[in-house]
Scaffold this motif. Structure first.
Motif, short mmCIF file in Angstrom:
data_model
loop_
_atom_site.label_atom_id
_atom_site.label_comp_id
_atom_site.label_asym_id
_atom_site.label_seq_id
_atom_site.Cartn_x
_atom_site.Cartn_y
_atom_site.Cartn_z
N TRP A 98 10.03 38.52 29.63
CA TRP A 98 10.45 37.28 29.65
C TRP A 98 9.09 36.59 29.31
O TRP A 98 8.93 35.10 28.56
CB TRP A 98 11.51 36.50 30.15
N GLU A 99 7.95 37.31 29.21
CA GLU A 99 6.83 36.71 29.22
C GLU A 99 6.16 37.56 27.96
O GLU A 99 4.97 36.81 27.46
CB GLU A 99 5.58 36.63 30.43
N ARG A 100 6.24 38.64 28.29
CA ARG A 100 5.34 39.53 27.15
C ARG A 100 6.35 39.73 25.79
O ARG A 100 6.19 40.26 24.59
CB ARG A 100 5.49 41.16 27.33
N TRP A 101 7.61 39.37 25.65
CA TRP A 101 8.43 39.95 24.81
C TRP A 101 8.70 38.48 23.39
O TRP A 101 8.83 37.37 23.81
CB TRP A 101 10.29 39.87 25.19
N GLU A 102 8.80 38.60 22.63
CA GLU A 102 8.87 37.30 21.01
C GLU A 102 9.76 38.49 20.42
O GLU A 102 9.72 39.66 20.25
CB GLU A 102 7.94 37.61 20.43
N ILE A 103 10.89 37.45 19.54
CA ILE A 103 12.29 38.19 19.15
C ILE A 103 12.04 38.18 17.89
O ILE A 103 11.85 36.48 17.93
CB ILE A 103 13.45 37.85 20.49
N ARG A 104 11.58 37.94 16.52
CA ARG A 104 12.14 37.78 15.72
C ARG A 104 13.45 37.74 14.78
O ARG A 104 13.79 39.24 14.56
CB ARG A 104 11.08 38.34 14.33
N TYR A 105 14.16 37.52 14.54
CA TYR A 105 15.58 37.03 14.29
C TYR A 105 15.21 37.24 12.81
O TYR A 105 14.45 36.11 11.52
CB TYR A 105 16.34 36.35 14.31
N THR A 106 15.98 37.90 11.76
CA THR A 106 16.25 36.98 10.65
C THR A 106 17.21 37.08 9.63
O THR A 106 18.16 37.65 10.68
CB THR A 106 15.28 38.93 9.85
N THR A 107 17.41 35.94 9.48
CA THR A 107 18.55 35.63 8.94
C THR A 107 19.07 35.08 7.63
O THR A 107 17.73 34.09 6.60
CB THR A 107 19.77 35.09 9.91
N SER A 108 19.83 34.65 7.41
CA SER A 108 19.95 33.70 5.81
C SER A 108 20.54 32.33 6.46
O SER A 108 20.99 32.06 5.03
CB SER A 108 20.65 34.71 4.02
N GLY A 109 20.87 32.62 7.16
CA GLY A 109 21.95 31.43 7.72
C GLY A 109 22.20 31.04 8.96
O GLY A 109 21.96 31.85 9.62
N LEU A 110 23.18 29.54 9.52
CA LEU A 110 23.26 29.64 10.76
C LEU A 110 24.11 30.63 11.15
O LEU A 110 24.58 31.15 12.05
CB LEU A 110 23.44 28.21 10.71
N SER A 111 25.16 30.76 9.76
CA SER A 111 26.57 31.91 10.00
C SER A 111 25.80 33.06 11.02
O SER A 111 26.58 34.27 11.80
CB SER A 111 27.69 31.62 9.42
N PRO A 112 25.27 33.90 9.51
CA PRO A 112 24.93 34.91 10.36
C PRO A 112 23.95 35.26 11.49
O PRO A 112 23.83 36.06 12.15
CB PRO A 112 24.40 35.46 8.63
#
Length: 168
Positions: free
Chosen positions: A21-35
């Motif tokens: 939880w200190e070394r991870w970064e998660i990058r979400y790619t999305t076109s909007g709230l629903s996806p």
């Protein structure tokens, strides 16, 4: 902050490993709230608002018009959680919107994402496979992305950074 388990994937007694939880970064790619909500639901990630009240308020089934909600005692929570480094970013705003749709107040509260153990283990496996046998004590930072896969989504490693090899 974090959860009650010992640091790192090796478990108790390995204080030389930076916890996930200190070394991870998660990058979400999305076109909007629903996806974005569908991605969180696929990985069974719950959103939560903590602080300001004795209980943590959770939202799940986030793709629904009105997500489901529940409350729980902070001491009962054992899952890994993450929060946004950029609380003013668009995805952090999506988290607040989804919590608001569930009727959960976020003003002056910490917004968190709780990851089920199964999802945490998938991330650990992906991280280890990408590191190609490197010692977990070397892990400094792992950046994950999310992409469509099959009928859902998958995490994948975008980049990894390592500390120098430990001296034996």
């Amino acid at each position: 902050m974090g959860d009650s388990r010992g640091p790192g994937p090796e478990g108790e007694g390995r204080s030389d490993i930076i916890p996930p939880w200190e070394r991870w970064e998660i990058r979400y790619t999305t076109s909007g709230l629903s996806p974005y909500a569908r991605q969180l639901d696929f990985f069974k990630i719950e959103l939560a608002a903590a602080g300001g009240t004795p209980l943590v308020d959770y939202a799940f089934n986030l793709a629904k018009t009105k997500p489901d909600r529940r409350s729980g005692k902070p001491d009962d929570e054992k899952r890994m959680y993450m929060s946004w480094q950029n609380a003013g970013g668009p995805l952090a705003a999506f988290d607040r919107q989804l919590l608001a749709r569930a009727g959960i107040q976020t003003q002056r509260r910490l917004v968190l994402q709780f990851y089920p153990r199964e999802t945490e283990l998938k991330l650990l496996r992906s991280e280890a496979e990408h590191a190609k046998g490197r010692d977990a004590r070397e892990f400094l930072k792992t950046i994950f992305g999310v992409r469509p896969a099959g009928g859902g989504y998958e995490f994948f490693v975008i980049d990894q950074f390592f500390r120098p090899r430990p001296m034996i």
